[in-house]
Design a protein around this motif. Structure first.
Motif, PDB file in Angstrom:
ATOM      1  N   ARG A 106       0.834  -1.201   0.000  1.00 53.88           N
ATOM      2  CA  ARG A 106       0.000   0.000   0.000  1.00 53.88           C
ATOM      3  C   ARG A 106       0.875   1.261   0.000  1.00 53.88           C
ATOM      4  O   ARG A 106       0.593   2.226  -0.684  1.00 53.88           O
ATOM      5  N   VAL A 107       1.953   1.234   0.789  1.00 54.61           N
ATOM      6  CA  VAL A 107       2.804   2.415   0.916  1.00 54.61           C
ATOM      7  C   VAL A 107       3.696   2.608  -0.314  1.00 54.61           C
ATOM      8  O   VAL A 107       3.816   3.710  -0.842  1.00 54.61           O
ATOM      9  N   THR A 108       4.303   1.530  -0.796  1.00 59.44           N
ATOM     10  CA  THR A 108       5.339   1.676  -1.835  1.00 59.44           C
ATOM     11  C   THR A 108       4.888   1.209  -3.214  1.00 59.44           C
ATOM     12  O   THR A 108       5.563   1.481  -4.204  1.00 59.44           O
ATOM     13  N   GLY A 109       3.773   0.491  -3.290  1.00 61.51           N
ATOM     14  CA  GLY A 109       3.329  -0.051  -4.567  1.00 61.51           C
ATOM     15  C   GLY A 109       4.115  -1.279  -4.991  1.00 61.51           C
ATOM     16  O   GLY A 109       3.930  -1.803  -6.080  1.00 61.51           O
ATOM     17  N   SER A 110       5.022  -1.730  -4.123  1.00 65.14           N
ATOM     18  CA  SER A 110       5.856  -2.880  -4.447  1.00 65.14           C
ATOM     19  C   SER A 110       5.808  -3.880  -3.284  1.00 65.14           C
ATOM     20  O   SER A 110       5.040  -3.694  -2.345  1.00 65.14           O
ATOM     21  N   THR A 111       6.604  -4.938  -3.372  1.00 66.34           N
ATOM     22  CA  THR A 111       6.659  -5.887  -2.264  1.00 66.34           C
ATOM     23  C   THR A 111       8.092  -5.931  -1.733  1.00 66.34           C
ATOM     24  O   THR A 111       9.033  -5.600  -2.452  1.00 66.34           O
ATOM     25  N   PRO A 112       8.273  -6.360  -0.469  1.00 69.33           N
ATOM     26  CA  PRO A 112       9.634  -6.467   0.065  1.00 69.33           C
ATOM     27  C   PRO A 112      10.512  -7.361  -0.807  1.00 69.33           C
ATOM     28  O   PRO A 112      11.686  -7.069  -1.028  1.00 69.33           O
ATOM     29  N   ALA A 113       9.935  -8.445  -1.331  1.00 66.36           N
ATOM     30  CA  ALA A 113      10.725  -9.375  -2.146  1.00 66.36           C
ATOM     31  C   ALA A 113      11.222  -8.703  -3.419  1.00 66.36           C
ATOM     32  O   ALA A 113      12.389  -8.842  -3.800  1.00 66.36           O
ATOM     33  N   VAL A 114      10.344  -7.940  -4.068  1.00 68.08           N
ATOM     34  CA  VAL A 114      10.728  -7.244  -5.299  1.00 68.08           C
ATOM     35  C   VAL A 114      11.793  -6.190  -4.990  1.00 68.08           C
ATOM     36  O   VAL A 114      12.796  -6.069  -5.699  1.00 68.08           O
ATOM     37  N   TYR A 115      11.581  -5.449  -3.900  1.00 72.88           N
ATOM     38  CA  TYR A 115      12.541  -4.404  -3.545  1.00 72.88           C
ATOM     39  C   TYR A 115      13.901  -5.022  -3.218  1.00 72.88           C
ATOM     40  O   TYR A 115      14.940  -4.494  -3.613  1.00 72.88           O
ATOM     41  N   LEU A 116      13.892  -6.149  -2.511  1.00 73.14           N
ATOM     42  CA  LEU A 116      15.157  -6.815  -2.170  1.00 73.14           C
ATOM     43  C   LEU A 116      15.891  -7.255  -3.439  1.00 73.14           C
ATOM     44  O   LEU A 116      17.111  -7.108  -3.552  1.00 73.14           O
ATOM     45  N   GLN A 117      15.138  -7.784  -4.407  1.00 69.63           N
ATOM     46  CA  GLN A 117      15.772  -8.180  -5.668  1.00 69.63           C
ATOM     47  C   GLN A 117      16.363  -6.979  -6.390  1.00 69.63           C
ATOM     48  O   GLN A 117      17.438  -7.061  -6.975  1.00 69.63           O
ATOM     49  N   GLU A 118      15.661  -5.842  -6.335  1.00 75.89           N
ATOM     50  CA  GLU A 118      16.186  -4.616  -6.946  1.00 75.89           C
ATOM     51  C   GLU A 118      17.492  -4.198  -6.285  1.00 75.89           C
ATOM     52  O   GLU A 118      18.458  -3.832  -6.949  1.00 75.89           O
ATOM     53  N   LEU A 119      17.499  -4.259  -4.958  1.00 70.13           N
ATOM     54  CA  LEU A 119      18.716  -3.899  -4.214  1.00 70.13           C
ATOM     55  C   LEU A 119      19.865  -4.829  -4.581  1.00 70.13           C
ATOM     56  O   LEU A 119      20.996  -4.402  -4.796  1.00 70.13           O
ATOM     57  N   ARG A 120      19.549  -6.137  -4.650  1.00 75.82           N
ATOM     58  CA  ARG A 120      20.590  -7.125  -4.951  1.00 75.82           C
ATOM     59  C   ARG A 120      21.142  -6.936  -6.361  1.00 75.82           C
ATOM     60  O   ARG A 120      22.348  -7.009  -6.582  1.00 75.82           O
ATOM     61  N   LEU A 121      20.240  -6.697  -7.302  1.00 76.32           N
ATOM     62  CA  LEU A 121      20.686  -6.526  -8.685  1.00 76.32           C
ATOM     63  C   LEU A 121      21.556  -5.276  -8.818  1.00 76.32           C
ATOM     64  O   LEU A 121      22.604  -5.307  -9.467  1.00 76.32           O
ATOM     65  N   ALA A 122      21.136  -4.190  -8.177  1.00 78.31           N
ATOM     66  CA  ALA A 122      21.904  -2.947  -8.246  1.00 78.31           C
ATOM     67  C   ALA A 122      23.293  -3.160  -7.635  1.00 78.31           C
ATOM     68  O   ALA A 122      24.305  -2.736  -8.198  1.00 78.31           O
ATOM     69  N   GLU A 123      23.341  -3.848  -6.500  1.00 73.71           N
ATOM     70  CA  GLU A 123      24.620  -4.109  -5.827  1.00 73.71           C
ATOM     71  C   GLU A 123      25.515  -5.003  -6.697  1.00 73.71           C
ATOM     72  O   GLU A 123      26.711  -4.756  -6.839  1.00 73.71           O
ATOM     73  N   ALA A 124      24.928  -6.043  -7.288  1.00 72.87           N
ATOM     74  CA  ALA A 124      25.694  -6.955  -8.145  1.00 72.87           C
ATOM     75  C   ALA A 124      26.296  -6.198  -9.327  1.00 72.87           C
ATOM     76  O   ALA A 124      27.472  -6.381  -9.656  1.00 72.87           O
TER      77      ALA A 124
END
Ligand code: ZN
Length: 193
Positions: A121-139
């Motif tokens: 509701r707050v972000t329009g995304s899910t924790p799992a999706v956000y975590l994958q985004e963080l991981r991909l950016a870091e990689a």
């Protein structure tokens, strides 16, 4: 902050969306003012912005709150927004491990179901999706750096993959390139430019 994450948040600033209100604060270096990402004021150039993750962080860095969007006022950040911001903090901390929704929910003492729903509701995304985004950016950052920390095995480990092949399969699916290919492309670009 990684460029991809920055770009992602900047887009919401340019569109004056409230997705990250209460989660990030737009600090404008030229005016020394900080805003909510949804502030109606003119969108600053990206090179003049840094994003703080709390009002205190912005103030400590020498920024004053905007008179228009009043980012400092309590109550404008809902409890759900505060919780979503806390989830993001925990995800960033857990990027190199097998962090699960259940673990985050346990740390915040709410049910995984409720956590997932309010986060969406707050972000329009899910924790799992956000975590994958963080991981991909870091990689990507690590692969681009090209030093010893950029070996495929080291990068896989740094972003929470214990298995080289799982990492490669995931990375390929996300980017259309294997990690080695991605690194080589960036080396080429580095040489050319
Ligand atoms: Zn503002």
């Amino acid at each position: 902050m990684h460029k991809e994450l920055f770009d992602h948040i900047y887009e919401t600033v340019a569109r004056k969306e409230s997705t990250y209100d209460g989660v990030y604060y737009t600090c404008v270096k030229t005016t020394r003012i900080f805003c909510r990402p949804s502030c109606r004021a003119r969108t600053p150039f990206p090179q003049n912005i840094l994003f703080a993750t709390s009002v205190q962080e912005a103030i400590d860095a020498g920024f004053r709150p905007c008179k228009r969007c009043r980012p400092e006022l309590p109550g404008r950040q809902t409890p759900d927004e505060r919780l979503a911001a806390e989830v993001n903090r925990l995800l960033k901390q857990g990027i190199n491990g097998p962090i699960t929704l259940q673990e985050i929910a346990d740390m915040l003492a709410i049910s995984p179901f409720h956590l997932q729903r309010l986060y969406k509701r707050v972000t329009g995304s899910t924790p799992a999706v956000y975590l994958q985004e963080l991981r991909l950016a870091e990689a990507k950052i690590r692969l681009e750096s090209g030093d010893d920390a950029g070996t495929i095995a080291a990068v896989a480990k740094a972003v929470g993959y214990r298995s080289h092949s799982h990492f490669t399969a995931w990375f390929s699916q996300e980017t259309g390139m294997t990690p080695s290919e991605y690194r080589n492309v960036h080396k080429e670009r580095g040489r050319q430019g």
